[in-house]
Design a protein around this motif. Sequence first.
Motif, PDB file in Angstrom:
ATOM      1  N   GLY A  11       0.809  -1.208   0.000  1.00 46.93           N
ATOM      2  CA  GLY A  11       0.000   0.000   0.000  1.00 46.93           C
ATOM      3  C   GLY A  11       0.845   1.263   0.000  1.00 46.93           C
ATOM      4  O   GLY A  11       0.391   2.331  -0.404  1.00 46.93           O
ATOM      5  N   THR A  33       3.770   3.705  -4.081  1.00 47.12           N
ATOM      6  CA  THR A  33       2.551   3.186  -4.710  1.00 47.12           C
ATOM      7  C   THR A  33       1.541   4.327  -4.944  1.00 47.12           C
ATOM      8  O   THR A  33       0.802   4.313  -5.927  1.00 47.12           O
ATOM      9  CB  THR A  33       1.904   2.096  -3.822  1.00 47.12           C
ATOM     10  N   VAL A  35      -1.336   5.294  -3.449  1.00 50.61           N
ATOM     11  CA  VAL A  35      -2.740   4.864  -3.502  1.00 50.61           C
ATOM     12  C   VAL A  35      -3.612   6.032  -3.037  1.00 50.61           C
ATOM     13  O   VAL A  35      -3.203   6.767  -2.129  1.00 50.61           O
ATOM     14  CB  VAL A  35      -2.919   3.657  -2.549  1.00 50.61           C
ATOM     15  N   PRO A  36      -4.795   6.271  -3.586  1.00 49.74           N
ATOM     16  CA  PRO A  36      -5.417   5.526  -4.691  1.00 49.74           C
ATOM     17  C   PRO A  36      -5.014   6.090  -6.050  1.00 49.74           C
ATOM     18  O   PRO A  36      -4.957   7.306  -6.237  1.00 49.74           O
ATOM     19  CB  PRO A  36      -6.914   5.762  -4.439  1.00 49.74           C
ATOM     20  N   ILE A  42      -0.355   2.220 -11.669  1.00 46.08           N
ATOM     21  CA  ILE A  42       0.436   1.448 -10.694  1.00 46.08           C
ATOM     22  C   ILE A  42       1.213   0.345 -11.406  1.00 46.08           C
ATOM     23  O   ILE A  42       2.391   0.127 -11.122  1.00 46.08           O
ATOM     24  CB  ILE A  42      -0.476   0.913  -9.560  1.00 46.08           C
ATOM     25  N   LEU A  88      -4.941  -1.381  -1.612  1.00 47.21           N
ATOM     26  CA  LEU A  88      -4.657  -0.779  -2.920  1.00 47.21           C
ATOM     27  C   LEU A  88      -5.899  -0.149  -3.534  1.00 47.21           C
ATOM     28  O   LEU A  88      -5.808   0.538  -4.549  1.00 47.21           O
ATOM     29  CB  LEU A  88      -4.119  -1.852  -3.876  1.00 47.21           C
ATOM     30  N   ASP A  89      -7.065  -0.401  -2.907  1.00 45.81           N
ATOM     31  CA  ASP A  89      -8.338   0.055  -3.446  1.00 45.81           C
ATOM     32  C   ASP A  89      -8.566  -0.555  -4.837  1.00 45.81           C
ATOM     33  O   ASP A  89      -8.956   0.132  -5.780  1.00 45.81           O
ATOM     34  CB  ASP A  89      -8.357   1.599  -3.489  1.00 45.81           C
TER      35      ASP A  89
END
Length: 318
Positions: A11, A33, A35-36, A42, A88-89
Amino acid sequence: MKYYVGIDLGGTNIAVGVVNEEYEIVGRGKLKTNVPRPAEEIVDDMVKATHLALENAGVTMDQIEWIGIGSPGIANKATGVLEFSGNLDFYNVPLVGMMEDRVHKKVYLENDANAAAYAEILAGSAKGCRDAIVITLGTGVGSGIIIDGKIYSGFNYAGAELGHMGIVYGGRDCTCGRKGCFEAYCSATGLINITKDHMKKNPDSKLWELAEGDIEKVNGRIPYDGMRLGDKAATEAVDEYVNYMAYGLASCINIFQPEILCIGGGISKEGETLLAPLREKIAKEDFNKDPNKRTKLVAAKLGNDAGIIGSAFLGNLA
Ligand SMILES: [Zn+2]
């Protein structure tokens, strides 16, 4: 020498390693990353981080046998779809297909904690064992079960979440929506919550000094530091924590009787201070009564690299 790429998709970070056949990480690449974000972006960064790792290793994509991805959430290794990940949604993201389109290599997918457990039997504390459980005590609890050298993840790939095994009916709230899960008591967050309860009941405890008078500053080390200072409330908090953990781990052992149970994560750095009392308490609750055939309880060895190493060798299991 053969080379493999392992991607630990978290995440917070996309951490990539080029791993050689001796399980050594010979080059790394890392990107946030953030996120989101759309899955397309990604995955583009997963490719970028892979190229960074290859460059650092002095290895070309052509020399790579395959790429493995360890991801949080429900990773369907048969379809290559990450079906769900709260961190990570992501919902139903075809991660393997998206990667293969970009890198033209065979790509494998597995849940990150399962991949990390696999790494421990390949190159870590459980090296050479066929049956092992690996539990990581962090903000939450990660876990993987290895049966006969293979990752066990259930028919729907949502296993093996030992952190969400109930240990107290109607107990503390868990992040999963249930009450009384192992994670709610035995994660670092669980230890912090247990410690806070003991602080509230004991305004004279040294725990307050260690937390600089601010209960929100309690971390997983403070109760252990307090115990080393001989503080009664700290000792009681640690004892309560170890009791819950022994109770939960004894259940895991009674079901699986693994050859070895490895504990990782920040709290495992306490080493024997954590493990010795756990062993003693678990022995009393172990269904197996033969001390020569008891599950070994040890600290995990690979730390944050376990996700990369385990993912890199997922092709072995295909
Ligand atoms: Zn839970």
